[in-house]
Scaffold this active site. Structure first.
Site, PDB file in Angstrom:
ATOM      1  CD  GLU A   1      58.264  46.262  66.122  1.00  0.00           C
ATOM      2  OE1 GLU A   1      57.622  45.187  66.185  1.00  0.00           O
ATOM      3  OE2 GLU A   1      59.045  46.535  65.202  1.00  0.00           O
TER       4      GLU A   1
ATOM      5  CG  ASP B   1      55.438  49.180  65.534  1.00  0.00           C
ATOM      6  OD1 ASP B   1      56.351  49.910  65.972  1.00  0.00           O
ATOM      7  OD2 ASP B   1      55.421  48.738  64.372  1.00  0.00           O
TER       8      ASP B   1
END
Length: 669
Positions: free
Chosen positions: A202, A110
């Site tokens: 992500e 992330d």
């Protein structure tokens, strides 16, 4: 509003902000030391009296009704019932435990404050300053310096300024973010060619083979990958490594920013890790689900899922209970999800509320152009056009219509979209969106055959007056309104907790003027190959999204269209099987599948599936003879739609065949 644990029964008394919980009050990474009560009070005071606030109150009332219903169901359980469901739960636990797979190593990465980090990289003078990407209407993401004041993604900018007077705003540049996202994906390819990207910032990577082939650990891979991303982009990211995707996502959030957390592939390590994990940390469990579990069963941690497993099996559907128990066991997806064809493509824009017709049609024109461009880039055509509208009172409506043939040009899309919008005006709007579904790939010859409508089904032999690609002329878009058709209105008050971190795309308190500011970690288009589950609680933690919507109502409006628009060339896609409805607002009466009101697209597709299934059964079991065509042709045409009649079921549970239905009607005449 929802009362947190420990809040006085009166909802806070002279401190009402204590019980006011929205997406803005849920902490993100970097907000650990924030004075939560101060933030909550500011948000409450600045929201109080607004239409958004009233909408939140309506949703909260619905949530309380659900909670009371569950409490009543729980109170009715006898000792025998509890004993029975305890055995059911024990069997489920044994069955799920037997499916545990510790052979895979998953990594979730992330990017850290992605949009803000990109802007700082491009403009070093912003470094160290509290930065918000967005406007006074909505913040798409906030830097870690801004988060220390309680500023976060999906928060209106004027509230952010109240919390942090020195907040610096930067207008978003999605082309720039996409460029940097592509650079990160080139790095991911080196470690897993089949990686799953759930948003611009992500991704999930199966690093099992890399670890085995190179003889290195998951921790070493995470360190190496993060270094490669920084070298390629100049940006930092955080990573989590675990035996499955659900836990890997939780792990990546632990040492943010620019950190990593590794959970060994060991059963005891996994169960210990999840035992004290708050249920809200799990993707797929949002604000409403958390409230129901906490206020009805007192569940706040994942371990308590197992302790209350009998009650979960008694009160929830089998699939939901399986998910909750899986969470308690620390189980999640371990196989790479199969890539499926996209089911729909959409775009939408948020703007300052307006009732100016010319401005609304101008925005619709821009949406149609964007949608057409996106479809043509991917060589897609579609048949069903859905218009999404959000009123000034945050009421969401959708209107849908299906064309006879596949289309993807701006002009063809506008023919339908303008008619749908025209039927709703006058209206003050703050958001507008267009979605195309029932897609086929232009490169796939097997998909070019169009699905039969009821009209074509009965009149195949007479269908010789086709009018081109879409059966319509752009010159006729303002023709006379002399045909009535029913369009189903779905009025939803959308919930503001789309994921664990409560980011949201179009639920801002006040909306932005030009672009839909998509908080980092979210996509604006709807992809069917998004590996998140369509069930609000049945998911494996991959990019999942829980809507937890609290209110939904349906109304039918008669909308006039041109006769050439709806005769044999278009039908409304909102029509559903008459027998289908949603029990308690979220359970399909036909198959028991659960979908909250906010899952508008999924509900539409679910209903369309049942309708198509019904028609296919009827088509397979009945021949369309000349006599039936004659009877249909002889039926008088009326400009006023007649009420729908429910088809009675036969003894074997199947629908009355269409020809038998008309035969029965003839006898009654």
């Amino acid at each position: 509003m929802s009362a947190a644990a420990g809040t006085p029964p009166d909802g806070g008394g002279d401190r009402p902000w204590q019980s006011y919980h929205t997406a803005y009050t849920n902490a993100k990474a970097g907000m650990e030391g924030v004075d939560k009560e101060k933030v909550q009070k500011v948000i409450y005071e600045m929201s109080k009296g607004s239409k958004y606030f009233e909408n939140e109150q309506r949703k909260e009332a619905i949530t309380k009704q659900k909670i009371e219903h569950l409490r009543a169901q729980c109170a009715k359980l006898t000792d025998n019932d509890i004993s029975h469901f305890q055995k059911v739960a024990e069997n489920k636990i044994l069955e799920l435990e037997a499916s545990r797979d510790l052979s895979k190593i998953w990594l979730h990465t992330d990017m850290d404050a992605f949009y803000a980090a990109v802007e700082t990289l491009e403009n070093p003078s912003l470094k160290g300053k509290p930065l918000a990407v967005g406007s006074m209407s909505m913040i798409a993401t906030a830097s870690y310096e801004a988060r220390k004041f309680g500023v976060r993604a999906a928060m209106p900018g004027f509230i952010g300024c109240k919390l942090c007077p020195d907040l610096v705003f930067v207008h978003p540049n999605f082309e720039r973010y996409t460029y940097y996202s592509e650079l990160t994906r080139k790095v991911f390819q080196r470690y897993d060619p089949n990686f799953v990207a759930t948003s611009l910032d992500e991704a999930y990577l199966n690093i099992t083979n890399v670890c085995f082939d190179r003889g290195i650990t998951g921790e070493e891979v995470a360190t190496e990958l993060r270094g490669a991303i920084h070298q390629e982009t100049g940006l930092t990211c955080s990573a989590g490594v675990a035996p499955n995707r659900m836990i890997a996502k939780v792990c990546s959030d632990i040492n943010k920013p620019n950190g990593q957390f590794i959970l060994p592939n060991d059963r005891e390590a996994v169960t210990t890790f999840v035992s004290t994990l708050p249920i809200r940390k799990i993707g797929g469990i949002g604000k409403v689900t958390e409230q129901m579990l906490r206020q009805v069963l007192g569940i706040t941690t994942c371990q308590e899922m197992l302790q209350k497993a009998a009650f979960l099996c008694a009160l929830f559907s089998e699939s939901s209970a399986d998910f909750f128990i899986s969470v308690g066991l620390g189980l999640g997806g371990t196989e790479t999800p199969e890539q499926r064809l996209r089911k729909s493509i959409s775009c939408e824009r948020t703007f300052r509320e307006t009732d100016d017709r010319s401005l609304l049609f101008e925005k619709l024109d821009n949406l149609a152009e964007n949608l057409a461009d996106d479809m043509q880039k991917e060589c897609l055509k579609g048949k069903t056009i859905t218009l999404k509208l959000k009123t000034a009172a945050f009421e969401v409506r959708t209107r849908a219509i299906t064309a006879q043939n596949y289309i993807n040009s701006k002009e063809d899309i506008l023919i339908y979209a303008r008619k749908l919008l025209k039927a709703e005006l006058p209206l003050s709007l703050r958001l507008m969106g267009l979605r195309m579904s029932h897609l086929h790939d232009e490169k796939d010859d097997s998909s070019t055959q169009t699905q039969k409508t009821l009209d074509r089904f009965f009149r195949t032999a007479d269908n010789s007056n086709d009018n081109g690609a879409n059966g319509l002329s752009i010159n006729n878009t303002t023709g006379g309104d002399n045909y009535d058709t029913n369009v189903i209105s779905k009025v939803n008050y959308l919930e503001h907790d789309a994921r664990t971190d409560d980011t949201m795309d179009d639920q801002a308190l006040f909306s932005c003027e030009k672009n839909l500011f998509v908080p980092e970690g979210r996509n604006s288009d709807n992809y069917s190959n998004d590996i998140s589950s369509r069930n609000p609680v049945i998911c494996d933690g991959v990019g999942q999204k829980e809507s937890d919507d609290d209110s939904s109502s349906k109304s039918t409006h008669t909308v006039k269209f041109d006769d050439h628009l709806t005769s044999s060339n278009a039908t409304t896609s909102s029509s559903k099987p008459d027998h289908l409805f949603w029990i308690n607002g979220y359970i399909c009466s036909h198959c028991g599948f659960e979908l909250p009101p906010g899952f508008e697209e999924e509900r539409q597709e679910h209903s369309d599936f049942h309708l198509a299934e019904m028609l296919q059964q009827e088509e397979a079991g009945n021949s369309t003879g000349p006599l039936l065509k004659e009877r249909l042709a002889e039926r008088p045409c009326s400009t006023t739609p007649t009420p729908k009649k429910k088809l009675k079921s036969s003894k074997d549970g199947k629908h009355i065949p269409i020809d038998a239905f008309f035969h029965k009607c003839d006898k009654n005449l």
